[in-house]
Design a protein around this motif. Structure first.
Motif, short mmCIF file in Angstrom:
data_model
loop_
_atom_site.label_atom_id
_atom_site.label_comp_id
_atom_site.label_asym_id
_atom_site.label_seq_id
_atom_site.Cartn_x
_atom_site.Cartn_y
_atom_site.Cartn_z
N LEU A 1 44.46 72.86 16.23
CA LEU A 1 43.45 72.04 16.89
C LEU A 1 42.11 72.14 16.16
O LEU A 1 41.47 71.13 15.88
CB LEU A 1 43.29 72.48 18.35
N PHE A 2 41.70 73.36 15.81
CA PHE A 2 40.44 73.54 15.10
C PHE A 2 40.51 72.97 13.69
O PHE A 2 39.53 72.42 13.19
CB PHE A 2 40.03 75.01 15.06
N ASP A 3 41.65 73.12 13.03
CA ASP A 3 41.79 72.59 11.67
C ASP A 3 41.73 71.07 11.65
O ASP A 3 41.29 70.47 10.68
CB ASP A 3 43.10 73.06 11.03
N SER A 4 42.20 70.42 12.73
CA SER A 4 42.23 68.96 12.76
C SER A 4 40.85 68.37 13.03
O SER A 4 40.60 67.21 12.75
CB SER A 4 43.22 68.46 13.81
N GLU A 5 39.93 69.16 13.57
CA GLU A 5 38.58 68.67 13.86
C GLU A 5 37.76 68.63 12.58
O GLU A 5 37.55 69.65 11.94
CB GLU A 5 37.91 69.58 14.89
N THR A 6 37.34 67.43 12.18
CA THR A 6 36.60 67.30 10.93
C THR A 6 35.09 67.46 11.12
O THR A 6 34.41 67.90 10.23
CB THR A 6 36.87 65.93 10.28
N GLY A 7 34.56 67.07 12.27
CA GLY A 7 33.12 67.20 12.51
C GLY A 7 32.34 66.11 11.79
O GLY A 7 32.90 65.31 11.04
N PRO A 8 31.05 66.08 12.02
CA PRO A 8 30.21 65.06 11.39
C PRO A 8 30.14 65.25 9.87
O PRO A 8 30.32 66.35 9.37
CB PRO A 8 28.83 65.30 12.01
N PRO A 9 29.86 64.17 9.14
CA PRO A 9 29.75 64.27 7.68
C PRO A 9 28.50 65.06 7.28
O PRO A 9 27.57 65.21 8.08
CB PRO A 9 29.65 62.80 7.23
N PRO A 10 28.43 65.57 6.05
CA PRO A 10 27.31 66.43 5.62
C PRO A 10 25.93 65.79 5.76
O PRO A 10 24.96 66.49 6.01
CB PRO A 10 27.61 66.72 4.15
#
Length: 170
Positions: A56-65
């Protein structure tokens, strides 16, 4: 939306800890100790549950830099480091996760006592150039151009090339 980024003290300058700094560090230490006690009471997770959470944590990409700002901070322990926070935050010590572990001495958590904005982590990518010649509205129903459209575009391009050649030679 324009954000005015705040600064507090000079992270690279001399800094004397205030009573408020000591109080905030005691509070952060107390919260961290409470969380450790509560986690110790929880039943252990199975290997399957750990794997599931990791996926689950690995699949979360988050906002771009380019959505992040870089800040220079002085920590309670006196060490200086750079941290990244979302660009909507006007200060690096706001919200959840405001206290950081010190990379030099390992104090965890370490309260931020002084800070200044350094700049964006990355610049947003340039928007792609849109060509007005190949727009879908000028295409046929299947997205393909007719022979007549291609010949007209070809003639227009040849005329433009000829005009440019004449301006270069003049």
């Amino acid at each position: 939306m324009s954000i005015e980024y705040e600064s507090l003290g000079l992270p690279l300058g001399e800094y004397q800890l205030s009573r408020a700094d000591h109080r905030r560090q005691r509070e952060a230490d107390g919260i961290a100790a409470w969380v450790e006690r509560e986690v110790a009471k929880a039943p252990p997770w199975s290997e399957e549950k750990i794997r599931e959470m990791q996926e689950l944590f690995d699949s979360e990409t988050g906002p771009p830099p380019w959505e992040y700002m870089r800040w220079r901070v002085r920590l309670y322990c006196g060490h200086i480091q750079e941290v990244e926070r979302h660009r909507r935050a006007s200060r690096p010590d706001e919200g959840v996760g405001a206290d950081v572990p010190c990379a030099e001495c390992g104090k965890d958590p370490a309260v931020i006592v002084a800070f200044e904005v350094v700049g964006p982590v990355a610049e947003p990518p340039m928007a792609p150039q849109v060509s007005s010649r190949n727009t879908a509205s000028r295409r046929g129903s299947a997205g393909r151009r007719t022979k007549a459209e291609l010949e007209a575009e070809n003639s227009a391009l040849r005329a433009e090339v000829e005009r440019l050649r004449r301006t270069v030679t003049e």
